[in-house]
Scaffold this motif. Structure first.
Motif, PDB file in Angstrom:
ATOM      1  N   ARG A 188      78.869  35.617  21.967  1.00  0.00           N
ATOM      2  CA  ARG A 188      78.055  35.309  20.782  1.00  0.00           C
ATOM      3  C   ARG A 188      78.952  34.849  19.636  1.00  0.00           C
ATOM      4  O   ARG A 188      79.993  35.458  19.370  1.00  0.00           O
ATOM      5  CB  ARG A 188      77.270  36.535  20.336  1.00  0.00           C
ATOM      6  N   GLU A 189      78.522  33.809  18.965  1.00  0.00           N
ATOM      7  CA  GLU A 189      79.325  33.259  17.874  1.00  0.00           C
ATOM      8  C   GLU A 189      79.563  34.288  16.778  1.00  0.00           C
ATOM      9  O   GLU A 189      80.639  34.332  16.177  1.00  0.00           O
ATOM     10  CB  GLU A 189      78.630  32.013  17.308  1.00  0.00           C
ATOM     11  N   ASP A 190      78.563  35.135  16.495  1.00  0.00           N
ATOM     12  CA  ASP A 190      78.726  36.108  15.421  1.00  0.00           C
ATOM     13  C   ASP A 190      79.600  37.297  15.823  1.00  0.00           C
ATOM     14  O   ASP A 190      79.844  38.193  15.004  1.00  0.00           O
ATOM     15  CB  ASP A 190      77.383  36.585  14.883  1.00  0.00           C
ATOM     16  N   CYS A 191      80.091  37.300  17.072  1.00  0.00           N
ATOM     17  CA  CYS A 191      81.058  38.315  17.497  1.00  0.00           C
ATOM     18  C   CYS A 191      82.473  37.741  17.604  1.00  0.00           C
ATOM     19  O   CYS A 191      83.421  38.472  17.909  1.00  0.00           O
ATOM     20  CB  CYS A 191      80.656  38.900  18.850  1.00  0.00           C
ATOM     21  N   SER A 192      82.623  36.447  17.356  1.00  0.00           N
ATOM     22  CA  SER A 192      83.921  35.792  17.488  1.00  0.00           C
ATOM     23  C   SER A 192      84.803  36.075  16.271  1.00  0.00           C
ATOM     24  O   SER A 192      84.318  36.152  15.142  1.00  0.00           O
ATOM     25  CB  SER A 192      83.742  34.282  17.643  1.00  0.00           C
ATOM     26  N   VAL A 193      86.092  36.227  16.528  1.00  0.00           N
ATOM     27  CA  VAL A 193      87.086  36.459  15.479  1.00  0.00           C
ATOM     28  C   VAL A 193      88.278  35.557  15.774  1.00  0.00           C
ATOM     29  O   VAL A 193      88.736  35.486  16.922  1.00  0.00           O
ATOM     30  CB  VAL A 193      87.529  37.939  15.454  1.00  0.00           C
ATOM     31  N   ASP A 194      88.779  34.887  14.774  1.00  0.00           N
ATOM     32  CA  ASP A 194      89.923  34.000  14.966  1.00  0.00           C
ATOM     33  C   ASP A 194      91.091  34.752  15.592  1.00  0.00           C
ATOM     34  O   ASP A 194      91.426  35.870  15.167  1.00  0.00           O
ATOM     35  CB  ASP A 194      90.377  33.407  13.628  1.00  0.00           C
ATOM     36  N   GLY A 195      91.681  34.152  16.624  1.00  0.00           N
ATOM     37  CA  GLY A 195      92.835  34.737  17.284  1.00  0.00           C
ATOM     38  C   GLY A 195      92.501  35.719  18.382  1.00  0.00           C
ATOM     39  O   GLY A 195      93.412  36.234  19.047  1.00  0.00           O
ATOM     40  N   ALA A 196      91.200  35.990  18.568  1.00  0.00           N
ATOM     41  CA  ALA A 196      90.788  36.934  19.615  1.00  0.00           C
ATOM     42  C   ALA A 196      90.014  36.205  20.706  1.00  0.00           C
ATOM     43  O   ALA A 196      89.501  35.099  20.492  1.00  0.00           O
ATOM     44  CB  ALA A 196      89.936  38.043  19.018  1.00  0.00           C
ATOM     45  N   SER A 197      89.946  36.828  21.854  1.00  0.00           N
ATOM     46  CA  SER A 197      89.241  36.228  22.986  1.00  0.00           C
ATOM     47  C   SER A 197      87.798  35.937  22.624  1.00  0.00           C
ATOM     48  O   SER A 197      87.140  36.733  21.945  1.00  0.00           O
ATOM     49  CB  SER A 197      89.308  37.149  24.206  1.00  0.00           C
ATOM     50  N   SER A 198      87.302  34.797  23.075  1.00  0.00           N
ATOM     51  CA  SER A 198      85.945  34.386  22.705  1.00  0.00           C
ATOM     52  C   SER A 198      85.139  33.921  23.909  1.00  0.00           C
ATOM     53  O   SER A 198      84.137  33.234  23.752  1.00  0.00           O
ATOM     54  CB  SER A 198      85.995  33.269  21.666  1.00  0.00           C
ATOM     55  N   SER A 199      85.584  34.304  25.115  1.00  0.00           N
ATOM     56  CA  SER A 199      84.864  33.880  26.315  1.00  0.00           C
ATOM     57  C   SER A 199      85.037  34.907  27.415  1.00  0.00           C
ATOM     58  O   SER A 199      85.939  35.742  27.376  1.00  0.00           O
ATOM     59  CB  SER A 199      85.375  32.512  26.802  1.00  0.00           C
ATOM     60  N   SER A 200      84.130  34.840  28.383  1.00  0.00           N
ATOM     61  CA  SER A 200      84.240  35.660  29.586  1.00  0.00           C
ATOM     62  C   SER A 200      84.051  34.748  30.784  1.00  0.00           C
ATOM     63  O   SER A 200      83.567  33.622  30.654  1.00  0.00           O
ATOM     64  CB  SER A 200      83.197  36.777  29.586  1.00  0.00           C
ATOM     65  N   ALA A 201      84.436  35.228  31.948  1.00  0.00           N
ATOM     66  CA  ALA A 201      84.201  34.454  33.167  1.00  0.00           C
ATOM     67  C   ALA A 201      82.734  34.638  33.551  1.00  0.00           C
ATOM     68  O   ALA A 201      81.861  34.002  32.984  1.00  0.00           O
ATOM     69  CB  ALA A 201      85.159  34.894  34.270  1.00  0.00           C
ATOM     70  N   PHE A 202      82.438  35.546  34.505  1.00  0.00           N
ATOM     71  CA  PHE A 202      81.049  35.792  34.878  1.00  0.00           C
ATOM     72  C   PHE A 202      80.578  37.194  34.502  1.00  0.00           C
ATOM     73  O   PHE A 202      79.587  37.685  35.026  1.00  0.00           O
ATOM     74  CB  PHE A 202      80.842  35.537  36.370  1.00  0.00           C
ATOM     75  N   ALA A 203      81.294  37.858  33.568  1.00  0.00           N
ATOM     76  CA  ALA A 203      80.766  39.100  33.002  1.00  0.00           C
ATOM     77  C   ALA A 203      79.507  38.772  32.219  1.00  0.00           C
ATOM     78  O   ALA A 203      79.295  37.634  31.796  1.00  0.00           O
ATOM     79  CB  ALA A 203      81.812  39.751  32.098  1.00  0.00           C
ATOM     80  N   ASP A 204      78.654  39.772  31.998  1.00  0.00           N
ATOM     81  CA  ASP A 204      77.389  39.507  31.318  1.00  0.00           C
ATOM     82  C   ASP A 204      77.589  38.832  29.965  1.00  0.00           C
ATOM     83  O   ASP A 204      76.869  37.902  29.623  1.00  0.00           O
ATOM     84  CB  ASP A 204      76.602  40.802  31.113  1.00  0.00           C
ATOM     85  N   GLY A 205      78.577  39.328  29.172  1.00  0.00           N
ATOM     86  CA  GLY A 205      78.647  38.750  27.845  1.00  0.00           C
ATOM     87  C   GLY A 205      79.984  38.795  27.141  1.00  0.00           C
ATOM     88  O   GLY A 205      80.235  37.985  26.257  1.00  0.00           O
TER      89      GLY A 205
END
Length: 289
Positions: free
Chosen positions: A132-149
């Motif tokens: 989710r965009e509102d959970c993103s933080v600069d310099g931190a991971s912002s994606s998953s492979a096939f985990a739910d979220g």
């Protein structure tokens, strides 16, 4: 307050058996190898324990760069994880988060099809899916492979004990965590944490984990318990609303994102240090009626 990593777990094929590891390197999508593969049906809809509880009984092993799959009463096969058909990659959506996957091991796909009784295909993650965009933080991971979220899921033994006080049969593996912690902490303290350090890894607690029906599945047998005991137990004290999106759910565990600049591993026994916390939990619980 002394808290440490009690166990680490990866699930190379989404919803299939997990692997307990002593240590794990971190990659942008979380623990190395975690949820790198997924089964999809003829409509390219992902298949999980939600529809097929018996996937839990599929044993998965990693030796070097090879993955072995052992399917009860069907058979087993092994394949190189990097041996997938990139040219045939296609879009795959999981909970409205779009990524892509490439076919891997036609033999494994056939064994899974025989096990489930309909045609499925095993896909390897090619393009990770955004959080989710509102959970993103600069310099931190912002994606998953096939985990739910989210890249990482952390749970606490102290919190599990409160569930077991209501339903003694519940074991931690039903929640399919990546990182399990233990030590001098109150149950559900993790609701208040915002920034933690695991060994040398910096991580942010971004969202409480709302639980579906999967924790009702015995992860050793692949049989869903009658009466949904985990759902029943969580409904007594963990029913509430999520601060992110405001959704209602039954909550256990916390989703993490981690420092993308980290190079190295986390391991069992690593200390867990709470660097920042709030005076308010990240969920609003509803008093049991």
């Amino acid at each position: 307050m002394s808290i440490s990593v009690a166990s680490l777990h990866i699930y190379p094929i989404k919803s299939c058996g997990g692997i307990d590891v002593m240590s794990s390197e971190l990659v942008p999508t979380g623990l190395d190898y975690d949820r790198q593969l997924v089964l999809v049906d003829g409509n390219d809809d992902f298949v999980s324990q939600r529809q097929e509880p018996k996937l839990a009984a599929v044993e998965v092993r990693i030796v070097d760069a090879s993955l072995s799959v052992i399917i009860p009463r069907i058979g087993q096969t092994s394949f190189e994880l990097e041996d997938y058909d990139l040219a045939a990659a296609r879009p795959i959506s999981i909970f409205e988060k779009m990524g892509s996957g490439a076919p891997q091991s036609t033999e494994a796909s056939q064994l899974f099809s025989d096990y489930l009784g309909y045609s499925v295909e095993l896909l390897h993650n090619v393009e990770p899916r955004p959080i989710r965009e509102d959970c993103s933080v600069d310099g931190a991971s912002s994606s998953s492979a096939f985990a739910d979220g989210y890249p990482l899921l952390i749970t606490a033994i102290a919190s599990l004990r409160t569930v077991q006080a209501i339903e003694p049969s519940v074991t931690m593996d039903r929640f399919r965590p990546n990182i399990v912690i233990e030590g001098d902490m109150a149950a559900y303290s993790e609701d208040y944490w915002r920034k933690i350090r695991i060994g040398s890894l910096q991580a942010l607690v971004v969202r409480a984990c709302a639980r579906c029906a999967i924790p009702n599945v015995d992860q050793s047998t692949g049989i869903k318990a009658k009466g949904s005991p985990v759902t029943r137990a969580l409904s007594k004290e963990r029913n509430g609303y999520d601060h992110i999106g405001g959704g209602r759910g039954l909550f256990f565990g916390q989703n993490l994102i981690h420092d993308l600049g980290f190079v190295g591993s986390i391991k069992i026994g690593d200390s867990v240090v709470i660097e920042s916390q709030s005076d308010q939990p990240n969920i609003d619980l509803i008093e049991p009626s």
